[in-house]
Design a protein around this motif. Structure first.
Motif, PDB file in Angstrom:
ATOM      1  N   ARG A  24       0.823  -1.212   0.000  1.00  0.00           N
ATOM      2  CA  ARG A  24       0.000   0.000   0.000  1.00  0.00           C
ATOM      3  C   ARG A  24       0.856   1.261   0.000  1.00  0.00           C
ATOM      4  N   THR A  25       2.040   1.158  -0.610  1.00  0.00           N
ATOM      5  CA  THR A  25       2.940   2.295  -0.692  1.00  0.00           C
ATOM      6  C   THR A  25       3.632   2.289  -2.041  1.00  0.00           C
ATOM      7  N   ALA A  26       3.681   3.435  -2.679  1.00  0.00           N
ATOM      8  CA  ALA A  26       4.440   3.593  -3.928  1.00  0.00           C
ATOM      9  C   ALA A  26       5.735   4.320  -3.567  1.00  0.00           C
ATOM     10  N   VAL A  27       6.857   3.850  -4.136  1.00  0.00           N
ATOM     11  CA  VAL A  27       8.158   4.435  -3.850  1.00  0.00           C
ATOM     12  C   VAL A  27       8.846   4.742  -5.177  1.00  0.00           C
ATOM     13  N   ALA A  28       9.484   5.897  -5.246  1.00  0.00           N
ATOM     14  CA  ALA A  28      10.227   6.294  -6.448  1.00  0.00           C
ATOM     15  C   ALA A  28      11.573   6.863  -6.023  1.00  0.00           C
ATOM     16  N   TYR A  29      12.553   6.712  -6.900  1.00  0.00           N
ATOM     17  CA  TYR A  29      13.906   7.192  -6.628  1.00  0.00           C
ATOM     18  C   TYR A  29      14.384   8.020  -7.809  1.00  0.00           C
ATOM     19  N   ARG A  30      15.321   8.910  -7.525  1.00  0.00           N
ATOM     20  CA  ARG A  30      15.910   9.733  -8.589  1.00  0.00           C
ATOM     21  C   ARG A  30      17.328  10.068  -8.190  1.00  0.00           C
ATOM     22  N   TRP A  31      18.278   9.786  -9.091  1.00  0.00           N
ATOM     23  CA  TRP A  31      19.654  10.232  -8.887  1.00  0.00           C
ATOM     24  C   TRP A  31      19.733  11.668  -9.379  1.00  0.00           C
ATOM     25  N   VAL A  32      20.191  12.578  -8.530  1.00  0.00           N
ATOM     26  CA  VAL A  32      20.245  13.994  -8.867  1.00  0.00           C
ATOM     27  C   VAL A  32      21.697  14.470  -8.754  1.00  0.00           C
ATOM     28  N   PRO A  33      22.222  15.089  -9.808  1.00  0.00           N
ATOM     29  CA  PRO A  33      23.551  15.691  -9.675  1.00  0.00           C
ATOM     30  C   PRO A  33      23.521  16.747  -8.565  1.00  0.00           C
ATOM     31  N   ARG A  34      24.448  16.649  -7.641  1.00  0.00           N
ATOM     32  CA  ARG A  34      24.466  17.507  -6.448  1.00  0.00           C
ATOM     33  C   ARG A  34      24.331  18.986  -6.803  1.00  0.00           C
ATOM     34  N   ARG A  35      25.054  19.433  -7.787  1.00  0.00           N
ATOM     35  CA  ARG A  35      25.028  20.850  -8.186  1.00  0.00           C
ATOM     36  C   ARG A  35      23.639  21.250  -8.667  1.00  0.00           C
ATOM     37  N   VAL A  53       5.919   9.869 -11.302  1.00  0.00           N
ATOM     38  CA  VAL A  53       6.336   8.462 -11.261  1.00  0.00           C
ATOM     39  C   VAL A  53       5.521   7.695 -10.228  1.00  0.00           C
ATOM     40  N   LEU A  54       5.285   8.299  -9.070  1.00  0.00           N
ATOM     41  CA  LEU A  54       4.476   7.644  -8.045  1.00  0.00           C
ATOM     42  C   LEU A  54       3.060   7.389  -8.550  1.00  0.00           C
ATOM     43  N   ALA A  55       2.473   8.375  -9.205  1.00  0.00           N
ATOM     44  CA  ALA A  55       1.109   8.222  -9.733  1.00  0.00           C
ATOM     45  C   ALA A  55       1.053   7.116 -10.780  1.00  0.00           C
ATOM     46  N   ALA A  56       2.035   7.064 -11.659  1.00  0.00           N
ATOM     47  CA  ALA A  56       2.071   6.020 -12.690  1.00  0.00           C
ATOM     48  C   ALA A  56       2.227   4.641 -12.053  1.00  0.00           C
ATOM     49  N   HIS A  57       3.078   4.543 -11.044  1.00  0.00           N
ATOM     50  CA  HIS A  57       3.293   3.269 -10.352  1.00  0.00           C
ATOM     51  C   HIS A  57       2.001   2.797  -9.688  1.00  0.00           C
ATOM     52  N   ALA A  58       1.311   3.711  -9.027  1.00  0.00           N
ATOM     53  CA  ALA A  58       0.044   3.354  -8.377  1.00  0.00           C
ATOM     54  C   ALA A  58      -0.980   2.896  -9.406  1.00  0.00           C
ATOM     55  N   THR A  59      -1.088   3.607 -10.507  1.00  0.00           N
ATOM     56  CA  THR A  59      -2.049   3.250 -11.557  1.00  0.00           C
ATOM     57  C   THR A  59      -1.755   1.867 -12.115  1.00  0.00           C
TER      58      THR A  59
END
Length: 123
Positions: A24-35, A53-59
């Motif tokens: 019952r939980t959607a989780v998303a990750y993103r690698w972000v350049p620090r700068r 991404v969370l909305a798409a995963h839930a759907t």
């Protein structure tokens, strides 16, 4: 964007999603350049992207998002092994290996509920 700092969108520090039960939980990750993470305009772009991404995963799971999205910067080494493997594969496809030290991991999660009352009765 700080490292290891909880920055929940809903204003409450969170310990993260329960990896033992993601039903019952959607989780998303993103690698972000620090700068790029330090540019205020980029922060909203990253949050909007994670929200989508969370909305798409839930759907895909026949669910809808409920409550507010939470965001933090987890320590990569503390994540479950299958999650770490998946994140590395994703990073390798998106970024050059030498950039790894310049990337910050951003995690977003949100609770889900069945899309219809009928599905709620089955769950």
């Amino acid at each position: 964007m700080g490292h290891q700092r909880s920055d929940a969108v809903n204003g409450r520090p969170e310990s993260g999603p329960d990896y033992g039960d993601l039903s019952r939980t959607a989780v998303a990750y993103r690698w972000v350049p620090r700068r790029e993470g330090h540019v205020p305009a980029n922060r909203q772009v990253f949050l909007t992207e994670l929200s989508s991404v969370l909305a798409a995963h839930a759907t895909e799971r026949g669910a809808r998002l409920v409550g507010e999205m939470s965001v933090d910067f987890p320590e990569y080494r503390t994540l479950p092994k299958p999650v770490r493997r998946s994140l590395l594969r994703t990073m390798w496809r998106q970024e050059r290996w030498w950039r790894f030290g310049d990337l910050v991991l951003v995690r977003a999660w949100q609770h889900t509920a069945p899309s219809t009352p009928r599905e709620a009765e089955r769950g």
